[in-house]
Design an enzyme around this catalytic site. Sequence first.
Site, PDB file in Angstrom:
ATOM      1  N   HIS A 298       0.842  -1.210   0.000  1.00 56.85           N
ATOM      2  CA  HIS A 298       0.000   0.000   0.000  1.00 56.85           C
ATOM      3  C   HIS A 298       0.877   1.260   0.000  1.00 56.85           C
ATOM      4  O   HIS A 298       0.569   2.238  -0.676  1.00 56.85           O
ATOM      5  CB  HIS A 298      -0.887   0.036   1.251  1.00 56.85           C
ATOM      6  CG  HIS A 298      -1.875  -1.083   1.326  1.00 56.85           C
ATOM      7  ND1 HIS A 298      -1.788  -2.088   2.264  1.00 56.85           N
ATOM      8  CD2 HIS A 298      -2.976  -1.350   0.587  1.00 56.85           C
ATOM      9  CE1 HIS A 298      -2.798  -2.923   2.105  1.00 56.85           C
ATOM     10  NE2 HIS A 298      -3.531  -2.515   1.098  1.00 56.85           N
TER      11      HIS A 298
ATOM     12  N   ARG B 224      -3.599 -10.386   4.118  1.00 59.49           N
ATOM     13  CA  ARG B 224      -3.934 -11.732   4.596  1.00 59.49           C
ATOM     14  C   ARG B 224      -2.711 -12.491   5.120  1.00 59.49           C
ATOM     15  O   ARG B 224      -2.858 -13.470   5.845  1.00 59.49           O
ATOM     16  CB  ARG B 224      -4.585 -12.549   3.488  1.00 59.49           C
ATOM     17  CG  ARG B 224      -5.980 -12.068   3.169  1.00 59.49           C
ATOM     18  CD  ARG B 224      -6.581 -12.804   1.996  1.00 59.49           C
ATOM     19  NE  ARG B 224      -7.809 -12.132   1.565  1.00 59.49           N
ATOM     20  CZ  ARG B 224      -9.021 -12.407   2.020  1.00 59.49           C
ATOM     21  NH1 ARG B 224      -9.179 -13.380   2.886  1.00 59.49           N
ATOM     22  NH2 ARG B 224     -10.071 -11.737   1.604  1.00 59.49           N
TER      23      ARG B 224
END
Length: 282
Positions: free
Chosen positions: A41, A191
């Site tokens: 990100h 995840r």
Amino acid sequence: MTGVIPILRTVTELRDRVRGWKRAGATLGVVPTMGALHDGHLSLVRAAQRDCDRVVVTIFVNPRQFDSPDDLAGYPRSEAADAALLAPLGVDAVFAPGADQVYPKGFATSVRVAGIPERLEGLHRPGHFDGVATVVAKLFGMTQAERAYFGEKDWQQLQVVRRMVADLDIPTEVVACPTIREADGLARSSRNARLTAEARAVAAALPREMTRAARAMRAGMPVPQALAAATAAVLAAGFDRVDYMELCEAQTLLWTDRLDSPARLLAAARVGGVRLIDNIAV
Ligand code: PAF
């Protein structure tokens, strides 16, 4: 500028802020996320900051893109840690709305892209891409950003968003950024935080075997044979299941066995109860 980042909770607050920036002639980049931020990100944020005067990161765990309530409930949420990661980067604002802002009472619209979402992830996560397309269309409308930054890690999502933007004449440019990987090749993903140490040790087999398969295909191995070998090797390394391991045309995601136009190898597999996806150019 670094420091405390304004966290905006309502569409009105966001719109006021954006109006001020636009009046001053600034361009706006948006990085849509579901939080649990990592280096992947942050690389999107840096790309946005290179191209745009102002950057907003959105954090919204979108219930409409989860096909299972357990997956939604278990999705990592870490807003304070996310804000701390963004602070040194000097992001202009975080937009972290509640579900009532995104899907107010009476909300009745769904964006469905045909074709691309009907394969691969779409077959394993019914309705997932309708949820993604709907929320991304909303985030584009709410932010009015000139550019939006997406990771190639979610390759199918990227193609769905591109298709939607083209089909609906949405004036937001979609900018794709390369997948960020750990030293052993595992793609960075929110995840990954759910992997046990044992599963984490196995997880790198996925990109490793995909890379090996891509090399073998380029060297002339028939595509079905390379895919079968990669699947077997991933299972032998300790994965519990391979949902798919497919070579596709890069943009349409139609199955292909040809390498004379851009192709992408995409895979999804489960280890220790965690579902990992990855893709590489072939
Ligand atoms: O990639 C994600 O994190 C999500 O699918 C997105 C694009 C933020 C939409 O909820």
